[in-house]
Design an enzyme around this catalytic site. Structure first.
Site, PDB file in Angstrom:
ATOM      1  N   ASP A  14      11.078  -3.847  -3.771  1.00  0.00           N
ATOM      2  CA  ASP A  14       9.801  -4.678  -3.128  1.00  0.00           C
ATOM      3  C   ASP A  14       9.437  -5.568  -4.145  1.00  0.00           C
ATOM      4  OD1 ASP A  14       9.705  -2.426  -1.984  1.00  0.00           O
ATOM      5  OD2 ASP A  14       7.789  -1.336  -3.084  1.00  0.00           O
ATOM      6  N   ASP A 135       1.807   3.863   6.934  1.00  0.00           N
ATOM      7  CA  ASP A 135       1.537   3.637   6.026  1.00  0.00           C
ATOM      8  C   ASP A 135       0.411   4.757   6.063  1.00  0.00           C
ATOM      9  OD1 ASP A 135       3.954   1.894   5.459  1.00  0.00           O
ATOM     10  OD2 ASP A 135       2.051   0.139   5.301  1.00  0.00           O
TER      11      ASP A 135
END
Length: 250
Positions: A14, A135
């Site tokens: 990330d 998500d």
């Protein structure tokens, strides 16, 4: 008994402000920096034997346009394995630009809700190179870097793409992400059974036991892990050896 493909483990990198970080529950204010050199981190994962990399442009997810292009490009140049990227990819020009730079797969999240026709157009234009990132909190899809919740149910949205030709669905349980509490195996398996599209689990994958449980559902195609690999709770080489053992299913 027939053989089914081994579940793929995707080490996660990330990216925030050019660094490899992890968040807790997707909160940009709960950031831990794990490596100032994301390309070096990627090479370490490749040296351990991974066959894919999962990259996220966190700044881009909030900005709606790529922000961490430089470290992504450095990773692509440094690593011979395919990589998938999500975060800030919301138009055809950006999709095409990333694929031209050597990215194997783009992940479309926010636009899957706000502009599903773009997902279909991209999947037709770039077969096998477009995934959808779903998500969710409580089964409902969140968008724009998880900052906005919708009334769209994950399974309903996933089913709407059955005929689109997308390569995979990455399903993230936001409340599990970065929390080291284990993935939502039941919800992920239910989604995988509801669609014919390969489903990749994300959020909370933090141990060999988690990977074994996901694999043993027999329906989950892959798993993404980040913090556990950085913290040492999950040994990547050991996990890859375990997952390389072929699964059998009646």
């Amino acid at each position: 008994m027939r053989k089914v493909a081994p579940m793929i483990l995707y080490p996660a990198i990330d990216l925030k402000d050019g660094q490899a970080v992890r968040l807790v529950h997707g909160d940009m204010n709960q950031t831990t920096v794990f490596n100032d050199d994301p390309a070096a981190q990627a090479r370490a994962f490749v040296d351990a034997g991974c066959t894919w990399l999962h990259l996220v442009d966190l700044n881009g997810a909030f900005a709606g346009t790529p922000v961490n292009a430089a470290p992504v490009e450095a990773i692509l140049k440094a690593c011979p394995v395919p990589a998938q990227l999500g975060g800030g990819i919301r138009d055809m020009a950006t999709i095409e630009a990333w694929l031209d730079k050597g990215l194997a797969r783009v992940i479309l999240g926010t636009v899957a809700v706000e502009n599903p026709d773009l997902v279909r157009q991209a999947a037709r234009a770039f077969p096998g190179q477009v995934a959808v990132g779903l998500d969710a909190r409580g089964g409902r899809v969140a968008t724009r870097g998880w900052a906005e919740e919708t009334d769209v149910m994950v399974t309903d949205l996933a089913r709407s793409f059955e005929d689109a030709g997308i390569a995979a669905i990455i399903y993230t349980d936001i409340l599990r992400d970065g929390a080291m509490k284990g993935p939502n195996i039941a919800a992920t398996a239910d989604l995988a059974r509801a669609v014919s599209i390969p489903v990749i689990a994300s959020g909370g994958v933090s141990s060999l036991a988690d990977l074994t449980a996901l694999r043993d559902t027999g329906v989950i195609a892959g798993a993404i892990s980040g913090r556990a690999l950085y913290d040492g709770a999950l040994d990547l080489a050991q996990a890859l050896r375990m997952l390389a053992e072929p699964r059998s299913r009646a």
